[in-house]
Design an enzyme around this catalytic site. Structure first.
Site, PDB file in Angstrom:
ATOM      1  N   LYS A 267       0.842  -1.194   0.000  1.00  0.00           N
ATOM      2  CA  LYS A 267       0.000   0.000   0.000  1.00  0.00           C
ATOM      3  C   LYS A 267       0.876   1.241   0.000  1.00  0.00           C
ATOM      4  CE  LYS A 267      -1.752   2.583   3.178  1.00  0.00           C
ATOM      5  NZ  LYS A 267      -1.651   3.893   2.522  1.00  0.00           N
TER       6      LYS A 267
ATOM      7  N   GLU B 135      10.244   0.715  10.315  1.00  0.00           N
ATOM      8  CA  GLU B 135      11.252   1.766  10.133  1.00  0.00           C
ATOM      9  C   GLU B 135      10.537   3.079  10.401  1.00  0.00           C
ATOM     10  OE1 GLU B 135      12.928   4.691   8.898  1.00  0.00           O
ATOM     11  OE2 GLU B 135      13.084   3.915   6.841  1.00  0.00           O
TER      12      GLU B 135
ATOM     13  N   CYS C 170      13.430  10.494   7.048  1.00  0.00           N
ATOM     14  CA  CYS C 170      13.374   9.927   8.397  1.00  0.00           C
ATOM     15  C   CYS C 170      14.709  10.063   9.118  1.00  0.00           C
ATOM     16  CB  CYS C 170      12.923   8.478   8.347  1.00  0.00           C
ATOM     17  SG  CYS C 170      13.823   7.517   7.144  1.00  0.00           S
TER      18      CYS C 170
ATOM     19  N   GLU D  87      10.198  15.159  15.829  1.00  0.00           N
ATOM     20  CA  GLU D  87      10.535  15.067  14.405  1.00  0.00           C
ATOM     21  C   GLU D  87       9.677  16.088  13.647  1.00  0.00           C
ATOM     22  OE1 GLU D  87       9.233  11.475  12.272  1.00  0.00           O
ATOM     23  OE2 GLU D  87      11.181  11.468  11.296  1.00  0.00           O
TER      24      GLU D  87
HETATM   25  P1  NAI Z   1       1.885   7.846   8.693  1.00  0.00           P
HETATM   26  O1  NAI Z   1       2.758   7.040   9.552  1.00  0.00           O
HETATM   27  O2  NAI Z   1       0.519   8.144   9.134  1.00  0.00           O
HETATM   28  O3  NAI Z   1       1.750   7.146   7.258  1.00  0.00           O
HETATM   29  C1  NAI Z   1       2.614   6.174   6.743  1.00  0.00           C
HETATM   30  C2  NAI Z   1       1.790   5.102   6.045  1.00  0.00           C
HETATM   31  O4  NAI Z   1       0.984   4.411   6.988  1.00  0.00           O
HETATM   32  C3  NAI Z   1       0.830   5.627   4.995  1.00  0.00           C
HETATM   33  O5  NAI Z   1       0.808   4.732   3.915  1.00  0.00           O
HETATM   34  C4  NAI Z   1      -0.509   5.608   5.724  1.00  0.00           C
HETATM   35  O6  NAI Z   1      -1.608   5.490   4.864  1.00  0.00           O
HETATM   36  C5  NAI Z   1      -0.377   4.374   6.572  1.00  0.00           C
HETATM   37  N1  NAI Z   1      -1.217   4.329   7.767  1.00  0.00           N
HETATM   38  C6  NAI Z   1      -1.742   5.365   8.471  1.00  0.00           C
HETATM   39  N2  NAI Z   1      -2.453   4.901   9.509  1.00  0.00           N
HETATM   40  C7  NAI Z   1      -2.377   3.557   9.477  1.00  0.00           C
HETATM   41  C8  NAI Z   1      -2.888   2.518  10.299  1.00  0.00           C
HETATM   42  N3  NAI Z   1      -3.610   2.764  11.378  1.00  0.00           N
HETATM   43  N4  NAI Z   1      -2.604   1.247   9.980  1.00  0.00           N
HETATM   44  C9  NAI Z   1      -1.854   0.981   8.906  1.00  0.00           C
HETATM   45  N5  NAI Z   1      -1.361   1.907   8.097  1.00  0.00           N
HETATM   46  C10 NAI Z   1      -1.603   3.193   8.365  1.00  0.00           C
HETATM   47  O7  NAI Z   1       2.618   9.173   8.359  1.00  0.00           O
HETATM   48  P2  NAI Z   1       1.954  10.518   7.802  1.00  0.00           P
HETATM   49  O8  NAI Z   1       0.629  10.794   8.383  1.00  0.00           O
HETATM   50  O9  NAI Z   1       2.003  10.416   6.359  1.00  0.00           O
HETATM   51  O10 NAI Z   1       2.953  11.579   8.355  1.00  0.00           O
HETATM   52  C11 NAI Z   1       2.853  12.012   9.700  1.00  0.00           C
HETATM   53  C12 NAI Z   1       4.209  12.251  10.286  1.00  0.00           C
HETATM   54  O11 NAI Z   1       4.903  11.016  10.351  1.00  0.00           O
HETATM   55  C13 NAI Z   1       5.111  13.140   9.464  1.00  0.00           C
HETATM   56  O12 NAI Z   1       4.917  14.466   9.762  1.00  0.00           O
HETATM   57  C14 NAI Z   1       6.457  12.679   9.887  1.00  0.00           C
HETATM   58  O13 NAI Z   1       6.844  13.310  11.065  1.00  0.00           O
HETATM   59  C15 NAI Z   1       6.269  11.218  10.141  1.00  0.00           C
HETATM   60  N6  NAI Z   1       6.693  10.381   9.023  1.00  0.00           N
HETATM   61  C16 NAI Z   1       7.836   9.691   9.139  1.00  0.00           C
HETATM   62  C17 NAI Z   1       8.277   8.923   8.101  1.00  0.00           C
HETATM   63  C18 NAI Z   1       9.535   8.178   8.197  1.00  0.00           C
HETATM   64  O14 NAI Z   1      10.020   7.664   7.204  1.00  0.00           O
HETATM   65  N7  NAI Z   1      10.110   8.037   9.354  1.00  0.00           N
HETATM   66  C19 NAI Z   1       7.577   8.842   6.842  1.00  0.00           C
HETATM   67  C20 NAI Z   1       6.331   9.570   6.833  1.00  0.00           C
HETATM   68  C21 NAI Z   1       5.948  10.307   7.889  1.00  0.00           C
END
Ligand code: NAI
Length: 798
Positions: free
Chosen positions: A192, A266, A300, A397
């Site tokens: 996904k 990760e 990240c 972050e």
């Molecule tokens: P997120 O962690 O919500 O999204 C990442 C993925 O998880 C997306 O594909 C999303 O659709 C999916 N997801 C969301 N809720 C889920 C659930 N309950 N169960 C399974 N999958 C789920 O990150 P988001 O909202 O895009 O960004 C929020 C913050 O997270 C950012 O501001 C940043 O600080 C951090 N972030 C960190 C990342 C990293 O690589 N460490 C990458 C993206 C965001």
């Protein structure tokens, strides 16, 4: 005007990359995309659609399907059906497909790069020169692992159907990091992409079709967190691999607890960027550009905390400001742009709020004098100084082009500041003194340490976090383990953990047996190298196989567990003692056990319904096991990865830290020693809950430990009711990892409660490991779980 002046005054003309091919591709689908399931595009009837937009303009690009739980179900079924066929292809067959994917990525690299920049807002220079080449490299590298699978990973098998959920910051690169190793290891996948950036995953689906990848091997379902959740809880998914926020990672850890699903996470980071006063400051400035302004800081492992040594801090700030003034923010498709657009309005808003909070908390903000384009999601490069280590912007972050700078005096202070975070993804060290850099690198709690470089990645090197940055590695040999499991293990679907049963469930305390009073022999707890009474002074009876009282043990409680964890932390210097020394102590324990073997044989016979021969066999195997792990102590080496830059990448296994170990009731002496010895061999300190039925075999061992030079606090033993003690151990924030070997349903609590500090867990899922078998009781898996790999990148050349 001389040439130098001409250079100074030259204006950048616009240099836009053409979007024609990308638009044609989108138009072929009428800019409306279904799901890619079982090798076909599927447009579910009455599907909910959502829009993906260009963050640089705010204009919509395409409509994408929000996959429902039914759609996820169809995708998982397709992956399950494809699994045996994918297996049947064999190593070389699968390698050919991975190779074909790599070639196809290269052939469509421009299309991928433009669509990535349109959908995500990242500068075309980065998508074209960094993301897409790394994607191709990842598939090539893993075509190699596919080819070598049986020879390099004998005795292992793929886990099965893998659910993969990725974020929006490196959409195609994260897809490659997930899909390439999963397929190479022989799994099939349902992936996904993130809702903000689904498009390159859809281009990828098309190239899967083009190369004739067998149907169902790769399935792409688009949607938001609801789709992700459906994938996470799907009963027929054997593993979840996730990259994203720590918050969602924690939800996933909890949701999969007790399901037997393998998990790799990760997560976020707040990576330190340490600048020592002998560093080459001009290189440092370019390093900072790569650390925090690459991909608009939405990385990240972004170096978002600059720690500068006092003597050069002011100079560095001046140089940085000068450089920032020259950075160019704007249209991501312009080839001369440094910083593109933030992925979406909500992310921009989040950055603004955190920046405002930084100002409100008293930090000094600096931004260049020019302003960003008004339309679209743009944010200027931002530098904060006068930041307190505990300030929000120094801890949280931000995931944007915002960096904080703090000063330190000594290397020790630098390490302390660097580790003052709940995260542990990456760090970079800048110094011309290699001795200093290599002294500091092992002290940093981070999965990747870059020396005099930053944000460099390669498929041959593992990447992943310490602490709350998650667990598991992606890339290289380290990453392959995440998609494999031992072939002897029962399949997940066949595991039926029994409910926890306690031999003491009916006991209120010591009782009379056969009309005689209990023998007054109560084994105490063993904490910090001392025998201590349990906090509440309660004890529990231990019975012989015939139901007679054999003695009593202390009934530990949560306070005892806390004391044991504290003692284990105090003994942390065990990790710094030489591997030779640790081996010597394990041999010494074996020697002393040998000297008392008759006593242990009698004890095993007394407590279990075991013949003399079998009891002797258990003691002899235990001694052999101690030799086995002593032998490994100075042989669990790392690797030097062949990454294609001018550097050596040292993959160093480091101990997890304080490990909790919960023993099974099966083979109580052998099980106890087989579990703790590998942990000790590589430098962990442990808090053990021994077999509940036969704890005296563990408590009898403390006299052996005491006479074997084992430093106090390296092994701590808390006897009592497993269920009672487990909760405290699993939820304890200072426990770094937890192994659960009991053959009951306790694995679920361990995984659920571990989510607090994201401790590494290794659980039985109810399976009674056969400690006598070398495959199950003495495999290298123990060492892999007892360590985490840190990759240290050391450049060379002038
Ligand atoms: P997120 O962690 O919500 O999204 C990442 C993925 O998880 C997306 O594909 C999303 O659709 C999916 N997801 C969301 N809720 C889920 C659930 N309950 N169960 C399974 N999958 C789920 O990150 P988001 O909202 O895009 O960004 C929020 C913050 O997270 C950012 O501001 C940043 O600080 C951090 N972030 C960190 C990342 C990293 O690589 N460490 C990458 C993206 C965001």
């Amino acid at each position: 005007m001389d040439v130098a002046e001409i250079f100074e005054t030259l204006e950048y003309g616009p240099a836009p990359e053409s979007t024609r091919e990308a638009m044609q591709w989108l138009d072929r689908f009428d800019r409306r995309f279904g799901l890619f399931i079982d090798g076909e595009w599927q447009m579910p009837r009455d599907a909910e659609m959502f829009e993906t937009a260009n963050p640089a303009t705010g204009k919509p690009i395409a409509q994408v399907t929000q996959a429902s739980a039914d759609d996820v179900d169809a995708a998982v079924a397709a992956a399950r059906k494809a699994f045996p066929k994918w297996q049947a292809l064999g190593d070389h067959g699968r390698a050919r497909y991975l190779y074909a994917l790599a070639r196809q990525v290269q052939k469509h690299s421009r299309l991928f790069a433009v669509i990535e920049s349109l959908d995500n807002g990242k500068p075309i220079r980065e998508s074209r020169d960094i993301d897409i080449p790394l994607v191709a490299r990842h598939f090539y590298h893993h075509a190699g692992w596919a080819q070598l699978l049986s020879t390099e990973f004998p005795g292992y098998r793929p886990v099965g159907v893998v659910g993969q959920i990725i974020p929006w910051n490196f959409p195609l690169l994260m897809l490659a990091w997930k899909i390439a190793p999963a397929l190479a290891a022989g799994n099939t996948v349902v992936l996904k992409p993130a809702e903000f950036t689904p498009l390159t995953a859809l281009v990828f689906a098309q190239i899967c079709q083009e190369i004739g990848l067998p149907n169902g091997v790769v399935n792409i379902v688009t949607g938001d967190g609801r789709t992700g959740e459906a994938l996470v809880v799907h009963p027929d998914v054997d593993k979840i691999a996730f990259t994203g926020s720590t918050e969602v990672g924690r939800i996933i850890r909890t949701a999969t607890a007790g399901s037997g699903k393998k998990l790799s996470l990760e997560l976020g980071g707040k990576s330190p960027f340490l600048v020592f006063e002998d560093a080459d400051l001009d290189s440092v400035v370019e390093g900072v550009v790569d650390a925090i302004w690459f991909n608009q800081g939405q990385v990240c492992c972004a170096g978002s905390r600059i720690l500068a040594q006092e003597g050069i801090a002011d100079l560095l700030v001046r140089k940085l400001r000068e450089r920032m003034e020259k950075l160019r923010v704007g249209n991501p498709l312009d080839k001369a742009i440094d910083i593109g657009a933030i992925v979406a309005p909500v992310q921009l808003e989040k950055i603004r709020q955190l920046v405002d909070q930084g100002v409100a908390e008293g930090a000094r903000i600096w931004q260049p004098s020019w302003s960003c384009p008004e339309d679209g999601c743009f944010f200027p490069p931002t530098l904060f100084t006068d930041v307190a280590p505990a300030a929000t912007i120094a801890q949280v972050e931000i995931f944007g082009p915002v960096v904080v700078l703090m000063a330190f005096r000594t290397p020790a202070e630098a390490v302390e500041l660097a580790n003052n975070t709940r995260y542990g993804l990456a760090a970079s060290i800048w110094s011309e003194n290699i001795n200093l850099a290599l002294d500091v690198a092992p002290k940093l709690k981070a999965g990747t340490v870059w020396i005099n470089c930053t944000n460099v990645f390669d498929a041959a090197s593992g990447f992943g976090g310490y602490r709350e940055s998650g667990f598991g590695r992606e890339g290289g040999r380290e990453g392959m383990w995440e998609y494999l499991e031992p072939a002897w293990m029962p399949r997940r679907a066949d595991l039926r953990p029994a409910a926890a049963s306690s031999p003491h469930a009916m006991d209120g305390g010591a009782r009379q047996v056969n009309g005689v009073p209990p023998i007054d022999r109560t084994a105490k707890l063993y904490i910090g190298g001392k025998q201590v009474r349990p906090d509440q002074g309660f004890s529990l009876p231990v019975y012989t196989a015939k139901g007679e009282l054999a003695g009593e043990v202390g009934r530990g409680n949560r306070k005892d567990i806390r004391n044991a964890v504290e003692a284990a932390h105090k003994a942390a210097s065990w990790a710094q003692s030489t591997a030779h020394n640790r081996a010597q102590i394990l041999y010494y324990i074996a020697e002393n056990l040998q000297a008392r073997s008759d006593e242990f044989v009698r004890r095993i016979q007394q407590l279990g319904a075991v013949s003399g021969r079998n009891a002797r066999r258990e003691v002899d195997t235990t001694i052999e096991r101690l030799f086995h792990w002593a032998a490994w102590a100075d042989k669990w080496d790392g690797y030097v990865h062949h990454t294609p830059y001018h550097n050596i990448t040292l993959a160093m296994p480091e101990p997890i830290g304080v490990l909790g170990i919960v023993c099974s009731d099966h083979a109580p002496l052998l099980g106890f020693v087989s579990a703790i010895a590998p942990a000790l061999a590589v430098g962990n300190t442990v808090v053990v809950i021994p077999s509940e039925a036969a704890p005296l075999l563990a408590t009898d061992m403390y006299q052996v430990f005491d006479t074997s030079d084992l430093p106090g606090g390296v092994v701590n033993i808390v006897t009592g009711l497993r269920g009672e003690l487990l909760e405290t151990l699993a939820a304890h924030d200072d426990v770094d990892g937890l192994w659960y070997f009991a053959a009951d349903d306790g694995s679920a609590s361990v995984e659920r409660l571990s989510a607090g500090n994201m401790k590494r867990t290794w659980v039985s899922n109810g399976y009674a490991r056969d400690w006598f078998s070398a495959e199950q009781g003495a495999a290298r898996d123990f060492l892999r779980h007892a360590t985490q790999v840190k990759n240290i990148w050391v450049p060379y050349g002038e």
